[in-house]
Design a protein around this motif. Sequence first.
Motif, PDB file in Angstrom:
ATOM      1  N   VAL A   1       0.861  -1.181   0.000  1.00  0.00           N
ATOM      2  CA  VAL A   1       0.000   0.000   0.000  1.00  0.00           C
ATOM      3  C   VAL A   1       0.898   1.232   0.000  1.00  0.00           C
ATOM      4  CG1 VAL A   1      -1.947  -1.117   1.161  1.00  0.00           C
ATOM      5  CG2 VAL A   1      -0.159   0.000   2.537  1.00  0.00           C
ATOM      6  N   ASN A   2       0.315   2.368  -0.371  1.00  0.00           N
ATOM      7  CA  ASN A   2       1.124   3.572  -0.518  1.00  0.00           C
ATOM      8  C   ASN A   2       0.699   4.646   0.485  1.00  0.00           C
ATOM      9  OD1 ASN A   2       3.292   4.709  -1.737  1.00  0.00           O
ATOM     10  ND2 ASN A   2       2.130   5.631  -3.407  1.00  0.00           N
ATOM     11  N   ASN A   3       0.399   4.215   1.706  1.00  0.00           N
ATOM     12  CA  ASN A   3      -0.034   5.204   2.703  1.00  0.00           C
ATOM     13  C   ASN A   3       0.384   4.776   4.106  1.00  0.00           C
ATOM     14  OD1 ASN A   3      -2.153   3.548   4.022  1.00  0.00           O
ATOM     15  ND2 ASN A   3      -3.010   3.596   1.945  1.00  0.00           N
ATOM     16  N   ALA A   4       0.204   5.689   5.046  1.00  0.00           N
ATOM     17  CA  ALA A   4       0.707   5.491   6.405  1.00  0.00           C
ATOM     18  C   ALA A   4      -0.193   4.601   7.266  1.00  0.00           C
ATOM     19  CB  ALA A   4       0.894   6.848   7.078  1.00  0.00           C
ATOM     20  N   ASN A   5      -1.227   4.001   6.651  1.00  0.00           N
ATOM     21  CA  ASN A   5      -2.030   3.019   7.397  1.00  0.00           C
ATOM     22  C   ASN A   5      -1.463   1.609   7.290  1.00  0.00           C
ATOM     23  OD1 ASN A   5      -3.925   4.952   8.227  1.00  0.00           O
ATOM     24  ND2 ASN A   5      -4.916   4.858   6.214  1.00  0.00           N
ATOM     25  N   ALA A   6      -0.338   1.451   6.597  1.00  0.00           N
ATOM     26  CA  ALA A   6       0.292   0.131   6.457  1.00  0.00           C
ATOM     27  C   ALA A   6       0.548  -0.486   7.836  1.00  0.00           C
ATOM     28  CB  ALA A   6       1.595   0.275   5.696  1.00  0.00           C
TER      29      ALA A   6
ATOM     30  N   GLN B   1       5.466   8.056   9.459  1.00  0.00           N
ATOM     31  CA  GLN B   1       4.102   8.178  10.005  1.00  0.00           C
ATOM     32  C   GLN B   1       3.509   6.802  10.309  1.00  0.00           C
ATOM     33  OE1 GLN B   1       2.004  10.671   7.206  1.00  0.00           O
ATOM     34  NE2 GLN B   1       2.888  12.551   8.048  1.00  0.00           N
ATOM     35  N   ALA B   2       3.728   5.854   9.425  1.00  0.00           N
ATOM     36  CA  ALA B   2       3.182   4.499   9.655  1.00  0.00           C
ATOM     37  C   ALA B   2       3.796   3.883  10.913  1.00  0.00           C
ATOM     38  CB  ALA B   2       3.453   3.619   8.439  1.00  0.00           C
ATOM     39  N   ILE B   3       5.103   4.028  11.067  1.00  0.00           N
ATOM     40  CA  ILE B   3       5.778   3.441  12.241  1.00  0.00           C
ATOM     41  C   ILE B   3       5.300   4.125  13.524  1.00  0.00           C
ATOM     42  CG2 ILE B   3       8.026   3.115  13.376  1.00  0.00           C
ATOM     43  CD1 ILE B   3       9.174   2.865  10.441  1.00  0.00           C
ATOM     44  N   LEU B   4       5.133   5.445  13.462  1.00  0.00           N
ATOM     45  CA  LEU B   4       4.642   6.162  14.652  1.00  0.00           C
ATOM     46  C   LEU B   4       3.216   5.746  15.011  1.00  0.00           C
ATOM     47  CD1 LEU B   4       6.157   9.727  14.106  1.00  0.00           C
ATOM     48  CD2 LEU B   4       6.840   8.029  15.816  1.00  0.00           C
ATOM     49  N   LYS B   5       2.461   5.269  14.017  1.00  0.00           N
ATOM     50  CA  LYS B   5       1.117   4.752  14.293  1.00  0.00           C
ATOM     51  C   LYS B   5       1.141   3.298  14.745  1.00  0.00           C
ATOM     52  CE  LYS B   5      -1.455   6.984  10.620  1.00  0.00           C
ATOM     53  NZ  LYS B   5      -2.611   6.751   9.719  1.00  0.00           N
TER      54      LYS B   5
ATOM     55  N   ALA C   1       3.104   0.618  13.047  1.00  0.00           N
ATOM     56  CA  ALA C   1       3.508  -0.404  12.074  1.00  0.00           C
ATOM     57  C   ALA C   1       4.832  -1.048  12.499  1.00  0.00           C
ATOM     58  CB  ALA C   1       3.670   0.226  10.691  1.00  0.00           C
ATOM     59  N   ASN C   2       4.998  -2.325  12.189  1.00  0.00           N
ATOM     60  CA  ASN C   2       6.279  -2.998  12.418  1.00  0.00           C
ATOM     61  C   ASN C   2       7.304  -2.451  11.431  1.00  0.00           C
ATOM     62  OD1 ASN C   2       4.090  -5.301  13.174  1.00  0.00           O
ATOM     63  ND2 ASN C   2       5.956  -5.465  14.411  1.00  0.00           N
ATOM     64  N   PHE C   3       8.554  -2.371  11.868  1.00  0.00           N
ATOM     65  CA  PHE C   3       9.621  -1.785  11.044  1.00  0.00           C
ATOM     66  C   PHE C   3      10.652  -2.881  10.761  1.00  0.00           C
ATOM     67  CE2 PHE C   3      13.301   1.555  11.336  1.00  0.00           C
ATOM     68  CZ  PHE C   3      13.431   1.568   9.960  1.00  0.00           C
ATOM     69  N   ILE C   4      10.765  -3.230   9.483  1.00  0.00           N
ATOM     70  CA  ILE C   4      11.658  -4.325   9.087  1.00  0.00           C
ATOM     71  C   ILE C   4      12.556  -3.841   7.953  1.00  0.00           C
ATOM     72  CG2 ILE C   4      11.752  -6.712   8.266  1.00  0.00           C
ATOM     73  CD1 ILE C   4       8.815  -6.989   9.164  1.00  0.00           C
ATOM     74  N   VAL C   5      13.850  -4.124   8.044  1.00  0.00           N
ATOM     75  CA  VAL C   5      14.770  -3.680   6.989  1.00  0.00           C
ATOM     76  C   VAL C   5      15.553  -4.869   6.428  1.00  0.00           C
ATOM     77  CG1 VAL C   5      14.970  -1.412   8.069  1.00  0.00           C
ATOM     78  CG2 VAL C   5      16.733  -3.122   8.516  1.00  0.00           C
ATOM     79  N   THR C   6      15.956  -4.727   5.163  1.00  0.00           N
ATOM     80  CA  THR C   6      16.694  -5.832   4.533  1.00  0.00           C
ATOM     81  C   THR C   6      18.104  -5.952   5.089  1.00  0.00           C
ATOM     82  OG1 THR C   6      17.321  -4.324   2.756  1.00  0.00           O
ATOM     83  CG2 THR C   6      15.434  -5.804   2.348  1.00  0.00           C
ATOM     84  N   ASN C   7      18.752  -4.805   5.309  1.00  0.00           N
ATOM     85  CA  ASN C   7      20.149  -4.843   5.763  1.00  0.00           C
ATOM     86  C   ASN C   7      20.550  -3.482   6.291  1.00  0.00           C
ATOM     87  OD1 ASN C   7      20.025  -4.077   2.861  1.00  0.00           O
ATOM     88  ND2 ASN C   7      22.195  -3.772   3.116  1.00  0.00           N
ATOM     89  N   THR C   8      21.612  -3.451   7.073  1.00  0.00           N
ATOM     90  CA  THR C   8      22.041  -2.187   7.667  1.00  0.00           C
ATOM     91  C   THR C   8      23.473  -1.816   7.245  1.00  0.00           C
ATOM     92  OG1 THR C   8      22.543  -3.461   9.641  1.00  0.00           O
ATOM     93  CG2 THR C   8      20.515  -2.188   9.679  1.00  0.00           C
TER      94      THR C   8
END
Length: 256
Positions: free
Chosen positions: A110-115, A136-140, A142-149
Amino acid sequence: MKKYKGYLIDLDGTTYFGKKRIPTAEKFINELIEAKQPLQFVTNNATKTVDQVVENLNKNYDIKATSDMVYTSTLALIDYLIQNHKGQTVYCVGEEALKGQLKEAGITLVNNANAEVVVQALNRQVDYDDLTIAIQAILKGANFIVTNTDRVIPTEDGFKPSSGALTAFIQYATRVEPVVMGKPFAPIIEGAVKKINLPKESLLLIGDNYDTDIQSGIKAGIDTLLVLTGVTKSQDVSNLPVAPTYVVTNLAEWEI
Ligand SMILES: [Mg+2]
């Protein structure tokens, strides 16, 4: 030297160095492939699809890799989303290669902060609006997942910021720490072990970067081979906190 049944092999710095070829690595890997030794190329890079990784290995390095031999941080992410966030909506800060593979895997973007989930990888076209939606999604919640750091990418034009620099931007704004798929974290290695389908004790992990490749092997309980063709240099070896199982100057020194 112990005989191993399967190999987990890093790409940049180990198989090639940027656009530079490493003939000893090419020879070693083609010998493994000809001997039908199970292997997986394990890469944090989420900007290329599996097919693009294979094409690059075939065309530019004469390595006879096939798509079943590649496990990227994107595949680790897909496996992780299916296991832990099945059916949830995802907002993706990433390039087309990543978005396409997520869609193919049946993940709803999806392309919005309700993800419900935000995933982030290196995106060289990212802008302020993209990062705003993610934050905005994370502050609401949402889980935050990244491929690599990874912090930087070494290129012919010097260091360029890598995926972890974008992660830091989002993390700083939200004060939320992400779940990381790539090396030195566990998901990519656990996924690659599952895919190669051999016991950990029979595997050897080969990489050039002590802090990512070798650390991930040590944490997973897999024997490690540090090859000094990339990031970690010979003068670093005596100061490493936990020694790799083996250290070689190049892969001509390793017998399969
Ligand atoms: Mg490397």
